[in-house]
Scaffold this motif. Sequence first.
Motif, PDB file in Angstrom:
ATOM      1  N   TRP A  40      32.119  30.144  62.002  1.00 44.37           N
ATOM      2  CA  TRP A  40      33.033  30.952  61.907  1.00 44.37           C
ATOM      3  C   TRP A  40      34.039  30.329  62.846  1.00 44.37           C
ATOM      4  O   TRP A  40      34.358  30.890  63.918  1.00 44.37           O
ATOM      5  N   PRO A  41      34.958  29.471  62.292  1.00 45.96           N
ATOM      6  CA  PRO A  41      36.205  28.912  63.036  1.00 45.96           C
ATOM      7  C   PRO A  41      37.337  30.336  62.730  1.00 45.96           C
ATOM      8  O   PRO A  41      37.855  30.173  61.850  1.00 45.96           O
ATOM      9  N   VAL A  77      37.301  29.682  51.620  1.00 44.55           N
ATOM     10  CA  VAL A  77      35.854  29.607  51.281  1.00 44.55           C
ATOM     11  C   VAL A  77      35.544  28.435  50.445  1.00 44.55           C
ATOM     12  O   VAL A  77      36.185  28.070  49.295  1.00 44.55           O
ATOM     13  N   GLU A  78      34.512  27.570  51.126  1.00 39.67           N
ATOM     14  CA  GLU A  78      34.244  26.377  50.636  1.00 39.67           C
ATOM     15  C   GLU A  78      32.705  26.581  50.226  1.00 39.67           C
ATOM     16  O   GLU A  78      32.028  27.121  50.630  1.00 39.67           O
ATOM     17  N   PRO A  79      32.211  25.287  49.481  1.00 38.05           N
ATOM     18  CA  PRO A  79      30.746  25.376  49.196  1.00 38.05           C
ATOM     19  C   PRO A  79      29.978  24.669  50.600  1.00 38.05           C
ATOM     20  O   PRO A  79      30.708  23.947  51.183  1.00 38.05           O
ATOM     21  N   ALA A 111      40.593  32.153  59.112  1.00 38.86           N
ATOM     22  CA  ALA A 111      39.118  31.637  59.449  1.00 38.86           C
ATOM     23  C   ALA A 111      38.875  31.109  58.046  1.00 38.86           C
ATOM     24  O   ALA A 111      39.381  31.175  56.798  1.00 38.86           O
ATOM     25  N   ALA A 112      37.511  30.560  58.239  1.00 38.06           N
ATOM     26  CA  ALA A 112      37.167  29.660  57.020  1.00 38.06           C
ATOM     27  C   ALA A 112      35.581  29.787  57.090  1.00 38.06           C
ATOM     28  O   ALA A 112      35.085  29.934  58.223  1.00 38.06           O
ATOM     29  N   VAL A 113      34.988  29.973  55.846  1.00 35.43           N
ATOM     30  CA  VAL A 113      33.603  29.994  55.746  1.00 35.43           C
ATOM     31  C   VAL A 113      33.118  28.994  54.536  1.00 35.43           C
ATOM     32  O   VAL A 113      33.580  28.732  53.671  1.00 35.43           O
ATOM     33  N   ALA A 114      31.935  28.767  54.712  1.00 37.39           N
ATOM     34  CA  ALA A 114      31.137  27.852  53.637  1.00 37.39           C
ATOM     35  C   ALA A 114      29.943  28.709  53.168  1.00 37.39           C
ATOM     36  O   ALA A 114      29.104  29.425  53.852  1.00 37.39           O
ATOM     37  N   ILE A 115      29.773  28.513  51.862  1.00 42.00           N
ATOM     38  CA  ILE A 115      28.646  29.521  51.226  1.00 42.00           C
ATOM     39  C   ILE A 115      27.775  28.471  50.595  1.00 42.00           C
ATOM     40  O   ILE A 115      28.152  27.369  49.969  1.00 42.00           O
TER      41      ILE A 115
END
Length: 370
Positions: A13-14, A248-250, A297-301
């Motif tokens: 969680w940046p 949102v990224e893989p 913010a950025a998140v990967a899923i």
Amino acid sequence: MSDNASSPRTLPWPARPGARTWRCDPAPAEVRDFHTALPGHSPTPLTELPPLAAELVVGRVFVKDESRRLGLPAFKALGASWAVHRTLAERAASRKEPGPVTLVTATDGNHGRAVARMARLLGQHAHVFVPQGVHPQAVAAIVAERAKVTEVPGPYDEAVRLAAEEAAGPDAVLVQDTAWPGYEQIPGWIVEGYSTLCAEIDEQLAAQGVVEGPDLVAIPVGVGSLAQAVVTHYRSRPSGRAPALLSVEPEAAACVLESLTLGEPVSVTTGDTIMAGLNCGTPSSIAWPYLYGGLDAAVAIPDADSARAAAHLAVLGVSSGPCGAAALAGLRAVLTGVGAEERRTALGLGSDSVAVLLSTEGTAANPSAC
């Protein structure tokens, strides 16, 4: 990260507390006029989904449904049409002998199809390089636009490299939706093209009583071009809310999350993912300053979360492939699980907040392509 609130995993969680005060210049106003004048143009729907608002404990949730855009199943037609228009206009002004040109690009699916469609409509040629892992139906859809297709036994970045080599000739031009030093003008036009989507959201929210704009926008991200357009739109507005912007990224291709974490653009080794159109290992060079300055913010899923979100959107009446559904999966990951309250606070979200999810592609024509 799963939407299961009991998951013990820690979510990378940046968070960037200064993003909402970062400012930039707006996109050119003439882009919207260009798209409005195109045959078959109409704004794509902005659909409110109260069940998602209840699940996520926010006031309202809207989904920008890009499953039908200018006759194609994704938002990519906005960028490709404007960039091809600008490219051909400049070539016509500089060439002594006008003639057909070959538009060359690399793609995970919908961008290549959009470039091929524009080439066909305008009497030009198209040559599209497709990396390993793209669904055969997506390749077939590009071929149906009368484009030459070269399938590359490697990742997206390798397809981009080969496309750039192919476009070095005098009667070819690279129309790529990622930039690097020395190749930035045409990718910049593609980003400008995406601004129409954001302008539509403003008008559609206002028509539904949300005059000040959203509190959060969740954006599926590959190289970051769409995110650059969204940042440009919301960080250049003179008034209204400055929403939180979430990329949102893989998990298999989280180059933007990794770059934000390190504070500089980096390349990552990508893996297999059903979110094929987001399977990119290097941020666009022109997008990076906007991503670093304007993303909150950025998140990967993981793939399972994207697939689950796509199935849920289908039940709610929205056609969304794995890439488009990533926005919902990402917001679920952020607002549930360990640390959710801290993340909610960092994004400034409350029980009356308005969230917009960008569903960048539909399911019918280009499986797993954005």
